[in-house]
Design a protein around this motif. Structure first.
Motif, PDB file in Angstrom:
ATOM      1  N   GLU A  38       0.808  -1.220   0.000  1.00 57.39           N
ATOM      2  CA  GLU A  38       0.000   0.000   0.000  1.00 57.39           C
ATOM      3  C   GLU A  38       0.839   1.267   0.000  1.00 57.39           C
ATOM      4  O   GLU A  38       0.368   2.325  -0.421  1.00 57.39           O
ATOM      5  CB  GLU A  38      -0.946   0.016   1.209  1.00 57.39           C
ATOM      6  N   ILE A  39       2.076   1.202   0.506  1.00 54.49           N
ATOM      7  CA  ILE A  39       2.895   2.413   0.591  1.00 54.49           C
ATOM      8  C   ILE A  39       4.206   2.296  -0.195  1.00 54.49           C
ATOM      9  O   ILE A  39       5.022   3.212  -0.140  1.00 54.49           O
ATOM     10  CB  ILE A  39       3.208   2.767   2.063  1.00 54.49           C
ATOM     11  N   ARG A  40       4.401   1.200  -0.923  1.00 53.10           N
ATOM     12  CA  ARG A  40       5.669   1.031  -1.630  1.00 53.10           C
ATOM     13  C   ARG A  40       5.935   2.151  -2.630  1.00 53.10           C
ATOM     14  O   ARG A  40       7.036   2.694  -2.697  1.00 53.10           O
ATOM     15  CB  ARG A  40       5.682  -0.316  -2.365  1.00 53.10           C
ATOM     16  N   SER A  41       4.932   2.479  -3.425  1.00 51.01           N
ATOM     17  CA  SER A  41       5.119   3.510  -4.447  1.00 51.01           C
ATOM     18  C   SER A  41       5.501   4.834  -3.809  1.00 51.01           C
ATOM     19  O   SER A  41       6.420   5.522  -4.275  1.00 51.01           O
ATOM     20  CB  SER A  41       3.845   3.668  -5.280  1.00 51.01           C
ATOM     21  N   SER A  42       4.809   5.197  -2.728  1.00 53.29           N
ATOM     22  CA  SER A  42       5.108   6.463  -2.051  1.00 53.29           C
ATOM     23  C   SER A  42       6.487   6.430  -1.407  1.00 53.29           C
ATOM     24  O   SER A  42       7.233   7.414  -1.479  1.00 53.29           O
ATOM     25  CB  SER A  42       4.038   6.753  -0.991  1.00 53.29           C
ATOM     26  N   ILE A  43       6.830   5.309  -0.771  1.00 48.11           N
ATOM     27  CA  ILE A  43       8.146   5.185  -0.151  1.00 48.11           C
ATOM     28  C   ILE A  43       9.247   5.312  -1.207  1.00 48.11           C
ATOM     29  O   ILE A  43      10.230   6.044  -1.024  1.00 48.11           O
ATOM     30  CB  ILE A  43       8.281   3.834   0.589  1.00 48.11           C
ATOM     31  N   GLN A  44       9.076   4.591  -2.307  1.00 47.90           N
ATOM     32  CA  GLN A  44      10.066   4.668  -3.391  1.00 47.90           C
ATOM     33  C   GLN A  44      10.185   6.087  -3.917  1.00 47.90           C
ATOM     34  O   GLN A  44      11.288   6.588  -4.164  1.00 47.90           O
ATOM     35  CB  GLN A  44       9.665   3.724  -4.521  1.00 47.90           C
ATOM     36  N   GLY A  45       9.039   6.751  -4.086  1.00 50.41           N
ATOM     37  CA  GLY A  45       9.057   8.116  -4.584  1.00 50.41           C
ATOM     38  C   GLY A  45       9.743   9.070  -3.631  1.00 50.41           C
ATOM     39  O   GLY A  45      10.519   9.938  -4.053  1.00 50.41           O
ATOM     40  N   ILE A  46       9.465   8.930  -2.338  1.00 49.62           N
ATOM     41  CA  ILE A  46      10.076   9.827  -1.343  1.00 49.62           C
ATOM     42  C   ILE A  46      11.587   9.624  -1.282  1.00 49.62           C
ATOM     43  O   ILE A  46      12.358  10.590  -1.304  1.00 49.62           O
ATOM     44  CB  ILE A  46       9.435   9.596   0.042  1.00 49.62           C
ATOM     45  N   ILE A  47      12.018   8.366  -1.207  1.00 50.61           N
ATOM     46  CA  ILE A  47      13.452   8.091  -1.141  1.00 50.61           C
ATOM     47  C   ILE A  47      14.147   8.564  -2.412  1.00 50.61           C
ATOM     48  O   ILE A  47      15.195   9.235  -2.370  1.00 50.61           O
ATOM     49  CB  ILE A  47      13.707   6.588  -0.898  1.00 50.61           C
ATOM     50  N   ASN A  48      13.551   8.239  -3.550  1.00 52.56           N
ATOM     51  CA  ASN A  48      14.139   8.651  -4.818  1.00 52.56           C
ATOM     52  C   ASN A  48      14.136  10.171  -4.950  1.00 52.56           C
ATOM     53  O   ASN A  48      15.100  10.781  -5.423  1.00 52.56           O
ATOM     54  CB  ASN A  48      13.369   8.016  -5.980  1.00 52.56           C
ATOM     55  N   GLY A  49      13.036  10.806  -4.516  1.00 58.84           N
ATOM     56  CA  GLY A  49      12.929  12.255  -4.611  1.00 58.84           C
ATOM     57  C   GLY A  49      13.939  12.970  -3.738  1.00 58.84           C
ATOM     58  O   GLY A  49      14.594  13.925  -4.182  1.00 58.84           O
ATOM     59  N   ILE A  50      14.077  12.535  -2.484  1.00 59.43           N
ATOM     60  CA  ILE A  50      15.053  13.155  -1.582  1.00 59.43           C
ATOM     61  C   ILE A  50      16.462  13.008  -2.133  1.00 59.43           C
ATOM     62  O   ILE A  50      17.260  13.955  -2.125  1.00 59.43           O
ATOM     63  CB  ILE A  50      14.949  12.545  -0.175  1.00 59.43           C
ATOM     64  N   SER A  51      16.779  11.816  -2.628  1.00 56.22           N
ATOM     65  CA  SER A  51      18.127  11.593  -3.163  1.00 56.22           C
ATOM     66  C   SER A  51      18.371  12.466  -4.388  1.00 56.22           C
ATOM     67  O   SER A  51      19.469  13.014  -4.564  1.00 56.22           O
ATOM     68  CB  SER A  51      18.325  10.116  -3.517  1.00 56.22           C
ATOM     69  N   ARG A  52      17.343  12.636  -5.228  1.00 53.21           N
ATOM     70  CA  ARG A  52      17.502  13.464  -6.417  1.00 53.21           C
ATOM     71  C   ARG A  52      17.657  14.942  -6.063  1.00 53.21           C
ATOM     72  O   ARG A  52      18.387  15.677  -6.735  1.00 53.21           O
ATOM     73  CB  ARG A  52      16.310  13.265  -7.354  1.00 53.21           C
TER      74      ARG A  52
END
Length: 424
Positions: free
Chosen positions: A360-374
């Motif tokens: 349920e939260i994988r997409s959001s978690i991936q987006g947040i981690i990827n977004g912060i790193s970017r």
């Protein structure tokens, strides 16, 4: 043997989903490396300053971060599958703007549009894979398989840049972005109009609805609630922080290599043909290693491969720190870094995320981690052109070597916590 056969059969059956998602990964790496491999051509052809080069590279990374952070919310409003289908049309529009760019502003706008859509596509594509896959085991296999396409995108960008490196003026750079545009438009057409993909999407939706109606699953899609208010908050927060630290550290290095590898080689007196040609060689040698990791990711050797990869990366960065103003040292370090990164990098981040968080939260978690790193990479990209010049590159590389050690420690903690909470 029977389990292996069943596993192979499921992977083969659902491979079109991974192929469709993988093409998005290919375009994601393609825009990063495509811009990197042609940035000196754009600089000379459009008369860009070093500051403008940094702005374009930084803006691309910020755009990818923005897409990663807000793509999940957009998909929640518009629909996961619909977003998955249409993102690459707008990617194609962005790269076509780059194809016809006549000044700094037009190139910048095109890079930003392509960056936002590619950043949006990565977490959404992985979520679609998880959504469509019949079980978690098949999902992990398909996600690992998509990493091959990330490497293919890097290879294609370098290969095309090498082929056109002797063309006059901006023609070579325009050809590279034309190829990216064509791939994006073909991907959009396949995702949108394929009846087979539509069948997998509909079956996945029905399966998830059936499971949700028969069990007590996490209904909330709020990452904040999962990390700070759920009964599993301690475990999930540890996973989140470990993966975040590991991925930010790795991505700072990867972003520098991805966007400025050709820049570093050219500034160390390599020709454009040598710089792009060497990129082709290193990526070609890396493809079998990425395929090997797709197998290692699900085996008992994954943790050992992580440490081996981290050590190789540390050796590569240290070599740059001790002799980074010499062309042959830069070339050797690039090769070693690519070797280690295959076992301690992007693919591992994707697998850890898939294994450690509820669907349920994988997409959001991936987006947040990827977004912060970017975002971190984007801020760093504004000053990177000056930091990778031969006169100061040694000091920069010692800082990068320290980042490798930090990422290694974070990864070891992640491995420890996975074992502690029974995920291995």
């Amino acid at each position: 043997m029977r389990r292996m056969a069943t596993k192979s059969k499921k992977f083969t059956e659902y491979r079109p989903v991974a192929l469709a998602a993988g093409l998005g990964s290919m375009l994601g790496s393609g825009i990063i490396v495509g811009l990197s491999a042609t940035i000196t051509v754009w600089q000379q052809g459009l008369g860009l300053t070093n500051t403008q080069v940094g702005i374009i590279s930084g803006a691309l990374t910020f755009a990818i971060a923005f897409g990663s952070l807000f793509g999940g919310r957009f998909a929640a409003s518009v629909g996961l599958v619909r977003t998955f289908n249409w993102t690459n049309l707008f990617y194609g529009i962005g790269t076509l703007l780059c194809v016809f760019a006549v000044n700094f502003e037009m190139l910048l706008v095109g890079a930003v549009i392509a960056g936002i859509t590619s950043g949006c596509d990565l977490p959404i594509s992985l979520s679609v894979v998880s959504h469509d896959a019949p079980d978690n085991k098949t999902s992990s296999e398909l996600v690992s398989f998509t990493q091959v396409f990330w490497q293919v995108g890097i290879f294609i960008s370098y290969f095309c840049s090498f082929l056109v490196s002797r063309l006059d003026g901006l023609l070579g750079a325009r050809v590279v972005f034309t190829i990216l545009s064509l791939i994006a438009l073909l991907t959009w057409g396949w995702r949108t109009f394929s009846t087979r993909l539509q069948y997998f999407h509909e079956a996945g939706t029905a399966r998830i609805a059936s499971v949700a109606s028969q069990s007590n699953v996490m209904n909330s899609k709020s990452v904040f609630q999962a990390l700070f208010k759920s009964e599993n908050r301690g475990k999930l927060l540890k996973f989140f922080l470990a993966i975040l630290i590991f991925y930010v550290g790795w991505n700072l290095l990867a972003n520098t290599w991805g966007q400025f590898q050709t820049f570093m080689l050219v500034k160390a007196n390599a020709s454009q043909s040598l710089a792009t040609g060497y990129g082709i060689v290193t990526q070609l040698l890396g493809l079998p290693l990425v395929a090997l990791y797709a197998w290692i990711a699900g085996s008992k050797y994954r943790n050992a491969a992580f440490s081996v990869g981290s050590v190789i990366m540390f050796i590569a960065i240290s070599a740059m720190a001790m002799g980074g103003n010499l062309l042959w040292v830069i070339m050797g370090a690039i090769f070693l870094y690519g070797l280690g990164s295959n076992f301690s990098g992007e693919a591992l981040y994707k697998v850890w995320t898939q294994e450690s968080f509820p669907m349920e939260i994988r997409s959001s978690i991936q987006g947040i981690i990827n977004g912060i790193s970017r975002i971190c990479c984007a801020l760093f990209a504004f000053v990177t052109p000056s930091l990778v010049m031969p006169a100061v590159i040694k000091t920069t590389m010692w800082c990068f070597a320290a980042l490798v050690l930090v990422g290694w420690v974070a990864g070891l903690l992640m491995i420890h916590w996975q074992k502690k909470y029974g995920l291995e």
